[in-house]
Write an enzyme that holds these catalytic residues in place. Structure first.
Site, PDB file in Angstrom:
ATOM      1  N   HIS A 225      41.613  26.438  30.991  1.00 50.55           N
ATOM      2  CA  HIS A 225      40.527  28.054  30.863  1.00 50.55           C
ATOM      3  C   HIS A 225      39.187  27.230  29.746  1.00 50.55           C
ATOM      4  CE1 HIS A 225      42.841  29.298  34.350  1.00 50.55           C
ATOM      5  NE2 HIS A 225      43.257  29.658  34.094  1.00 50.55           N
TER       6      HIS A 225
ATOM      7  N   GLU B 113      50.768  33.462  36.913  1.00 50.89           N
ATOM      8  CA  GLU B 113      51.000  34.439  36.948  1.00 50.89           C
ATOM      9  C   GLU B 113      50.193  35.057  38.507  1.00 50.89           C
ATOM     10  OE1 GLU B 113      53.557  37.044  36.193  1.00 50.89           O
ATOM     11  OE2 GLU B 113      54.039  34.794  34.953  1.00 50.89           O
TER      12      GLU B 113
ATOM     13  N   ARG C 263      43.194  35.592  28.902  1.00 49.45           N
ATOM     14  CA  ARG C 263      45.423  34.583  28.499  1.00 49.45           C
ATOM     15  C   ARG C 263      44.393  32.878  28.167  1.00 49.45           C
ATOM     16  NH1 ARG C 263      47.114  38.908  31.575  1.00 49.45           N
ATOM     17  NH2 ARG C 263      47.720  39.990  29.749  1.00 49.45           N
TER      18      ARG C 263
ATOM     19  N   GLU D  27      44.144  42.630  41.327  1.00 51.47           N
ATOM     20  CA  GLU D  27      45.073  42.987  40.619  1.00 51.47           C
ATOM     21  C   GLU D  27      44.808  44.916  39.974  1.00 51.47           C
ATOM     22  OE1 GLU D  27      43.740  40.216  39.559  1.00 51.47           O
ATOM     23  OE2 GLU D  27      45.057  38.751  38.444  1.00 51.47           O
TER      24      GLU D  27
ATOM     25  N   TYR E  97      37.585  35.434  30.628  1.00 55.65           N
ATOM     26  CA  TYR E  97      39.487  36.087  31.028  1.00 55.65           C
ATOM     27  C   TYR E  97      39.902  35.347  29.130  1.00 55.65           C
ATOM     28  CZ  TYR E  97      43.763  35.656  32.775  1.00 55.65           C
ATOM     29  OH  TYR E  97      45.222  35.751  34.041  1.00 55.65           O
TER      30      TYR E  97
ATOM     31  N   ASP F  62      45.053  32.265  36.669  1.00 52.73           N
ATOM     32  CA  ASP F  62      46.413  31.088  35.474  1.00 52.73           C
ATOM     33  C   ASP F  62      47.609  31.794  36.559  1.00 52.73           C
ATOM     34  OD1 ASP F  62      47.171  33.750  35.463  1.00 52.73           O
ATOM     35  OD2 ASP F  62      47.597  34.737  33.572  1.00 52.73           O
TER      36      ASP F  62
ATOM     37  N   ASP G 113      43.945  36.765  39.292  1.00 52.03           N
ATOM     38  CA  ASP G 113      43.320  35.985  37.953  1.00 52.03           C
ATOM     39  C   ASP G 113      43.891  34.550  37.401  1.00 52.03           C
ATOM     40  OD1 ASP G 113      42.569  38.559  36.426  1.00 52.03           O
ATOM     41  OD2 ASP G 113      44.277  38.102  35.439  1.00 52.03           O
TER      42      ASP G 113
END
Length: 909
Positions: free
Chosen positions: A342, A84, A297, A7, A295, A82, A80
């Site tokens: 996670h 998103e 989130r 990203e 990570y 997740d 990432d």
């Protein structure tokens, strides 16, 4: 080299360092495309198909990825781990797959929870495909938010002019804040008293005890309800001898908190550093991308086995064996969806404390230290203490007191870290001296203290996130954006870290709670989140979820079509009455108009200004005040609809009015004989509510005649105009001709004299005379050797420069303008043209000298004709040789493949 896409450029830089020159690592800079912000981007009647649009800023990033894939058609999506991140990978795969002429041999997805060399290289060994259930959950969430926003917001605009947009989860979050504020406003505090005594043991040590029994009965919180009762209790204690009835010491232990997940990290960063949710996640993002933490989130609190081992080793090395529990602590994961669960947020290397970490940014250092301490503490021994309760009483049993305290036996995890608390609890952690049963408790002092019950506290960002988590509203990736959005829309403001709903936020909440109650219910929103989790786990179809939601939601929207604005306002007036029209406490009607004494106040709306409070006797009574509760101080200084009387000047009343085009002063009243009395606008620098009688009289004396100009006898005036104070040279101020000149300050209007006015007017005339005239060159260098036309040296605002035609080039400080040659000037002009993306002066004429150019220009259209191209391409070949350069440029463009781009990075196909 396979192309790895992540990203952010920071993440790309770190990963590139681990992968080396065998891979090309590029950044997508977040999402590359989204639903256009207009109706028709989600089509419920077309099986909820979605129309995506590539962001203009993303086109150049996509082009960079396309160019790299032409060198190596192997794509690795490493966004990432997740929902998103999965969506970004899916968007990239979809968009790149639609590029003409681009063939991707393989596309794989890799995920890693930490950006470390071992995690990244291990992930590269275990590629997979894009997880479509996670993508489906993203699509469902995006479609839901779009459908609510683009269908509910227009209802707000129509029924509540001036209101802004409404969101699916943001509206529920706003309701939490508004309802908490309503609780605070409705709260009525209750008085109560406590009695505390400072006692002394026989060895001279003092301790504090609280009265718990009076008259042989146990005291409840509100039993001492006033000062008289409290004083009687103090006398009861003072009149009796006290002894220690019992002492009880119990061993106790305190276990550490689990390691951080997203919500608890945001809460603790708020408590300890005052960081908002958005700021906290931004700092954590940078730590993650630099490889310092895992990570950020996540709603998981479990820790990888190797991380547990690393934490235990770090604890042993720093604090010794006694701080390491015999068995590792295991924390059960609370994630609602195991597929999105996670690891906790932890350092990637447990040994590295903040003092060893190469972190320069102060906020990053603070947050890393917090994460490191919390993680280590979560694997440390429990704190052990001894809690003591001492009961003290009189021999007759009429009075009883209690002292609480504790002794720390082993600090355990508290050596490193203690979790913050939102509400300060009691004083049970005070340390007590040695106290023995049966000994005398000598009284040093006995005092009473008044208390009042407190309303529930306003939410902070941390406690709001905690409440959302408890209710099941939102998910780790959405907390920060939800809390930020309601502030950006002006529905909520943050003051001293507390969230305070604004009137427009109350208005939206009142409307939605009455007409779309189901969609701001906490249970409904939480259930919808659970349904999305089932989609991401692959256990539900997202289009079926959308169909069920849209069926009921579109029906609710349709039901509001016949709602009249007046009906809506009446309902909201009733709902918000305690806030808008609070009881003054004197028995008068809070909704009675203070201006006319007859009409009733109610909420009204205007398309331009939004909501306000007005009188029902409009237009006879034009009383208005801002939306919200009345402000007594503002009411005193406010300008009423019929003007604020400042006093009289001679026989005339002087008033201040608020007009359509701003506030103004007026002399006298409008009558049939004088329908337009003398008026003068109040300067923008003055507060209209604070204008005095003297200031208003001075304003009404304008325009001021300074006198006749000494040269031509024409009048000179001073006045205040649309653009501020000025002087005018004309017979009358209404003359359209004449000369105007600005004055520096407002006071100059009344003080400027003729001499200064003449000077200002002369300067204005002189400046007009030079406008449009060509500036003379300091030195002519001669004709441009290729392009023709004079080249000269001129003096500019930023120093000397070279000029040819409309092209200017700054002369470097290292070159003296007097020594500059024509050849040097031509070089400077060429450099400037190249920087500006323009052709060099005379470039076309240089090209015209090539004899072979006409043949080449003719050959290209001929080749096009042979390939079946349009005959129009042959036209340039028939032009004379002198115009060959004009032919050559289009031909060169046509010969390029479909990857040429403009300055914005757009790809032409």
């Amino acid at each position: 080299m396979p192309v790895v896409v992540v990203e952010s450029p920071a993440k790309a830089k770190t990963i590139n360092k681990y992968l080396g020159s065998d891979y090309t690592v590029l950044a997508s800079y977040g999402h590359i495309r989204d639903l256009p912000a207009k109706n028709g981007s989600v089509l419920p009647d077309d099986d909820f198909s979605m129309i995506w649009e590539v962001a203009s800023d993303s086109k150049k990033h996509i082009k960079a990825i396309v160019d790299a894939l032409k060198e190596d058609p192997n794509l690795i999506l490493a966004t990432d781990p997740d929902r998103e991140g999965e969506a970004i990978s899916w968007h990239l795969q979809e968009e790149l797959g639609n590029k003409r002429g681009l063939k991707i041999e393989s596309a794989s997805r890799v995920v890693f929870n930490a950006i470390t060399k071992s995690a990244v290289t291990e992930a590269m060994k275990n590629p997979r495909q894009v997880d479509m259930p996670l993508v489906d959950a993203y699509l469902a969430r995006r479609a839901l938010d779009y459908l609510v926003g683009f269908n509910l917001s227009p209802v707000l605009w129509r029924k509540l002019p001036g209101a802004k947009s409404a969101g699916r989860v943001q509206s529920v979050c706003l309701r939490l804040i508004v309802e908490r504020e309503m609780e605070i406003e409705a709260f009525r505090n209750q008085e109560y008293w406590t009695v505390r005594a400072i006692l002394q043991n026989p060895r001279g040590a003092t301790y504090e005890a609280r009265l718990t029994t009076l008259g042989g009965k146990r005291l409840d919180k509100f039993d001492l309800g006033n000062a008289t009762q409290a004083e009687m209790a103090v006398q009861a204690v003072n009149s009796r001898d006290l002894t220690v009835v019992s002492t009880e010491a119990k061993p106790a232990s305190r276990n550490p908190s689990p390691p951080f997940m997203t919500s608890t990290l945001q809460q603790e960063a708020s408590r300890k550093f005052g960081m908002g949710a958005k700021q906290c996640m931004g700092v954590a993002q940078r730590l993650y991308e630099a490889g310092f933490i895992t990570y950020m989130r996540t709603d998981g609190i479990d820790m990888a086995p190797e991380a547990v081992t690393g934490a235990r080793d770090a604890i042993k090395a720093r604090f010794g064996d006694s701080y390491v529990p015999k068995e590792p602590r295991i924390y059960k994961n609370k994630a609602k969806n195991a597929q999105e669960a996670h690891e906790c947020i932890r350092p990637t290397d447990m040994i590295v404390g903040v003092e060893q970490a190469d972190i320069k940014d102060a906020d990053q250092r603070k947050l890393y230290d917090l994460i490191w301490k919390r993680t280590l503490a979560s694997q440390m021994e429990a704190a052990r203490m001894e809690r003591t309760v001492v009961e003290i009483g009189s021999r007759d049993g009429q009075v009883g007191l209690r002292a609480n305290g504790q002794v720390m036996l082993f600090d355990g995890f508290l050596r490193v870290y203690e979790e913050g608390r939102d509400d300060v609890e009691g004083d049970d952690d005070k340390r007590l001296p040695q106290i023995a049963q049966g000994e005398v408790a000598k009284k040093e002092s006995v005092d009473s203290e008044q208390h009042f019950t407190q309303p529930p506290p306003r939410y902070t960002e941390a406690t709001l996130v905690k409440r959302m988590e408890e209710l099941g509203i939102g998910r780790p990736s959405t907390y920060a954006s939800i809390v930020t959005t309601i502030q950006d829309r002006g529905y909520v403001e943050k003051d001293k870290n507390r969230l305070i709903p604004q009137d427009k936020g109350r208005l939206v909440t009142a409307f939605l709670s009455n007409y779309f109650h189901r969609y701001v219910e906490y249970d409904f929103t939480a259930d919808l989140e659970d349904q999305l989790d089932r989609v991401s786990a692959g256990n539900a179809d997202y289009k079926a979820l959308l169909a069920r939601f849209w069926r009921d939601f579109s029906a609710a929207i349709a039901e509001t079509a016949d709602l009249r604005i007046g009906e809506v306002l009446d309902k909201i007036n009733d709902v918000l009455a305690p806030h808008l029209f609070p009881d003054p406490g004197d028995g008068t009607d809070p909704r009675l108009c203070p201006n006319c004494g007859q009409g009733r106040l109610s909420m009204r709306t205007a398309r331009a200004g939004g909501a306000f409070i007005g009188c029902s006797n409009y237009p006879e009574c034009r009383y208005t005040r801002p939306f919200g509760p009345p402000d007594p101080e503002a009411e005193k200084s406010a300008i009423p609809p019929d003007g604020k009387l400042l006093g009289t000047d001679g026989d005339d009343e002087i008033r201040i009015f608020k007009g359509r085009f701003g506030p103004f002063a007026q002399r006298g009243a409008a009558t049939e004989e004088v329908p337009k009395p003398l008026r003068q606008s109040v300067p923008a620098d003055w507060e209209p509510e604070g204008v005095t009688l003297e200031q208003a009289v001075r304003l009404l004396e304008l325009p001021r005649l300074i006198g006749p100009h000494p040269e031509d006898g024409v009048n000179v005036w001073s006045n205040i105009g649309r653009y501020g104070p000025y002087i005018k040279h004309a017979e009358t101020t209404s003359d359209r001709g004449g000369t105007n000149a600005n004055l520096e300050t407002l006071d100059d209007v009344w003080t400027v004299g003729m001499n200064h006015a003449v000077q200002l007017l002369a300067e204005k005339v002189a400046s007009r005379g030079t406008r449009g005239k060509a500036v003379a060159a300091l030195r002519e260098l001669g004709e441009h050797p290729l392009a023709g036309g004079p080249v000269g040296i001129y003096d500019g605002k930023y120093g000397p420069y070279v000029k040819w035609d409309k092209l200017n080039a700054t002369i470097p400080d290292t070159v003296t303008p007097e020594d500059l040659t024509l050849a040097q000037a031509v070089d400077l002009l060429d450099e400037r043209a190249a920087k500006a993306g323009k052709p060099k002066p005379g470039a076309g004429k240089k090209a015209a000298a090539k004899k072979a150019a006409p043949k080449k220009a003719a050959a290209k259209p001929a080749a096009k004709a042979a390939a079946g191209k349009t005959p129009a391409a042959k036209k340039p070949a028939a032009k004379p040789a002198a115009k060959t350069p004009a032919v050559k440029k289009p031909a060169a463009k046509a010969a390029k493949p479909a990857v040429a781009d403009d300055t914005d990075g757009d790809v032409f196909e």
